[in-house]
Design an enzyme around this catalytic site. Structure first.
Site, PDB file in Angstrom:
ATOM      1  N   ARG A 299      26.045  62.531  59.971  1.00 54.43           N
ATOM      2  CA  ARG A 299      27.401  62.011  59.858  1.00 54.43           C
ATOM      3  C   ARG A 299      27.327  60.600  59.284  1.00 54.43           C
ATOM      4  O   ARG A 299      26.391  59.847  59.556  1.00 54.43           O
ATOM      5  CB  ARG A 299      28.093  61.967  61.228  1.00 54.43           C
ATOM      6  CG  ARG A 299      28.568  63.324  61.732  1.00 54.43           C
ATOM      7  CD  ARG A 299      29.752  63.834  60.909  1.00 54.43           C
ATOM      8  NE  ARG A 299      30.330  65.059  61.440  1.00 54.43           N
ATOM      9  CZ  ARG A 299      29.978  66.281  61.098  1.00 54.43           C
ATOM     10  NH1 ARG A 299      28.988  66.449  60.211  1.00 54.43           N
ATOM     11  NH2 ARG A 299      30.578  67.337  61.609  1.00 54.43           N
TER      12      ARG A 299
ATOM     13  N   GLU B 259      35.288  59.798  53.861  1.00 54.85           N
ATOM     14  CA  GLU B 259      34.961  60.779  52.824  1.00 54.85           C
ATOM     15  C   GLU B 259      36.251  61.240  52.151  1.00 54.85           C
ATOM     16  O   GLU B 259      37.143  61.728  52.834  1.00 54.85           O
ATOM     17  CB  GLU B 259      34.239  61.990  53.420  1.00 54.85           C
ATOM     18  CG  GLU B 259      32.861  61.650  53.953  1.00 54.85           C
ATOM     19  CD  GLU B 259      32.177  62.802  54.660  1.00 54.85           C
ATOM     20  OE1 GLU B 259      30.991  62.688  54.989  1.00 54.85           O
ATOM     21  OE2 GLU B 259      32.848  63.834  54.908  1.00 54.85           O
TER      22      GLU B 259
ATOM     23  N   HIS C 157      29.550  66.030  50.992  1.00 54.94           N
ATOM     24  CA  HIS C 157      29.470  66.721  52.282  1.00 54.94           C
ATOM     25  C   HIS C 157      29.410  68.244  52.071  1.00 54.94           C
ATOM     26  O   HIS C 157      30.255  68.997  52.553  1.00 54.94           O
ATOM     27  CB  HIS C 157      30.654  66.353  53.177  1.00 54.94           C
ATOM     28  CG  HIS C 157      30.373  66.569  54.636  1.00 54.94           C
ATOM     29  ND1 HIS C 157      30.970  65.821  55.631  1.00 54.94           N
ATOM     30  CD2 HIS C 157      29.554  67.452  55.284  1.00 54.94           C
ATOM     31  CE1 HIS C 157      30.541  66.240  56.817  1.00 54.94           C
ATOM     32  NE2 HIS C 157      29.692  67.223  56.628  1.00 54.94           N
TER      33      HIS C 157
END
Length: 327
Positions: free
Chosen positions: A244, A273, A292
């Site tokens: 993370r 993000e 991601h």
């Protein structure tokens, strides 16, 4: 379920930017009556008592106390992926709501991406591609070099399922594997991959050529890697984050990369993000950032959907919930 009303399940939306995938809808509609947030908000009076589960696809719909208060018959929340930092488990439990996620199906793809980032950053693949396709390139410089992965030392922070799968792959590259974890693995598990346990993270940071982060985000791991930790790393080391974004102090990372405290970083996760388009990380040549995508393969996303549906069905039937998240 022929002759019976399908259970009502709340989803954020279908399609669009963050919604349930269009090609998943057919499977889900055979099992559930899907209600989007828009439909729910337009017909709260009727739907509030009907909805018995929430299908949380990539952190949406967001669940807060107001929503929980409005859904008196809610029994289960199924959340995609392994992370649960977006959920208030104590709050959900106080309303008698059970939670499930999909922790194991993502591990193989995430480990694959960890190795891909390691190889891409060490061999400077993104820079190399840019050079190869640039209209200004007239020759390839002979002294444009990367660093070796085979035989290097890999330090894995977080030796859960994902970390262990990374180690299995790294073994094929004849890497020396160090790891730091809350608990030491069994001796036979260590022997299978040739891993050495570092009780102190500092020892791992000082010895590793690559440091790969594979921990869950908790209050204890928030900004686990900061200025002090980066300065412990070798100036030739590369940091890889597949956990993370908040596990790393990004301001400290920017300074470390600018000042060559470490060689490079490869990140599948950031905070937020996406990053603001003027963020300094986006301007550095010694950083690779992917959006991601650790679990982003067709097969994995389909199985995630199946597992979430299975958890909802079990929870509504009063059966043990596969992959239930416990406090």
């Amino acid at each position: 379920m022929e002759g019976q009303e399908l259970p009502y399940v709340l989803v954020d939306c279908i399609g669009e930017r963050y919604g349930v995938y269009e090609d998943h809808v057919g499977f889900l509609k055979k099992r559930f009556h899907l209600i989007t947030m828009k439909e729910y908000l337009e017909n709260k009076t009727f739907l509030s008592k009907k909805i018995r589960a929430i299908y949380m696809w990539y952190h949406r719909p967001a669940i807060d106390e107001e929503l929980l208060q409005s859904l008196p018959n809610l029994k289960v929340v199924a959340s995609s992926g392994v992370g649960i930092d977006h959920l208030d488990l104590k709050l959900l439990s106080s309303y008698g709501v059970k939670v499930a996620n999909t922790p194991f199906i993502v591990s193989t793809d995430t480990a694959d991406l960890g190795m891909a980032l390691m190889l891409a950053s060490s061999r400077r693949l993104v820079e190399g591609h840019e050079m190869a396709v640039s209209p200004d390139t007239e020759y390839f410089p002979a002294d444009w070099l990367g660093v070796e992965v085979s035989g290097a030392t890999l330090g894995i922070v977080g030796m859960g399922t994902i970390g262990y799968k990374v180690a299995e792959r790294a073994k094929a590259f004849e890497m020396k594997i160090l790891y730091h974890n809350r608990n030491q693995r069994k001796k036979e598990e260590e022997s299978a991959i040739g891993a050495v346990y570092c009780k102190k993270i500092d020892d791992l940071l000082q010895q590793s050529d690559f440091v790969l982060l594979a921990v869950n985000l908790t209050p204890q791991t928030r900004k686990l890697i900061g200025k002090r930790e980066l300065e412990l790393m070798k100036p030739t080391a590369i940091l890889i984050n597949i956990s993370r974004g908040l596990v790393v102090d990004q301001d400290a990372l920017v300074e470390a990369l600018r000042n060559k405290v470490i060689r490079a970083a490869a990140l599948d996760v950031t905070y937020p993000e996406p990053l603001p388009r003027d963020h300094p990380l986006l301007k550095l040549k010694n950083v690779i950032i992917t959006p991601h995508i650790a679990s982003a393969t067709k097969k994995t996303r389909w199985v995630m959907m199946e597992e979430m549906a299975e958890s909802i069905e079990a929870g509504l039937a009063g059966l043990p919930i596969p992959r239930e998240v416990l406090l």
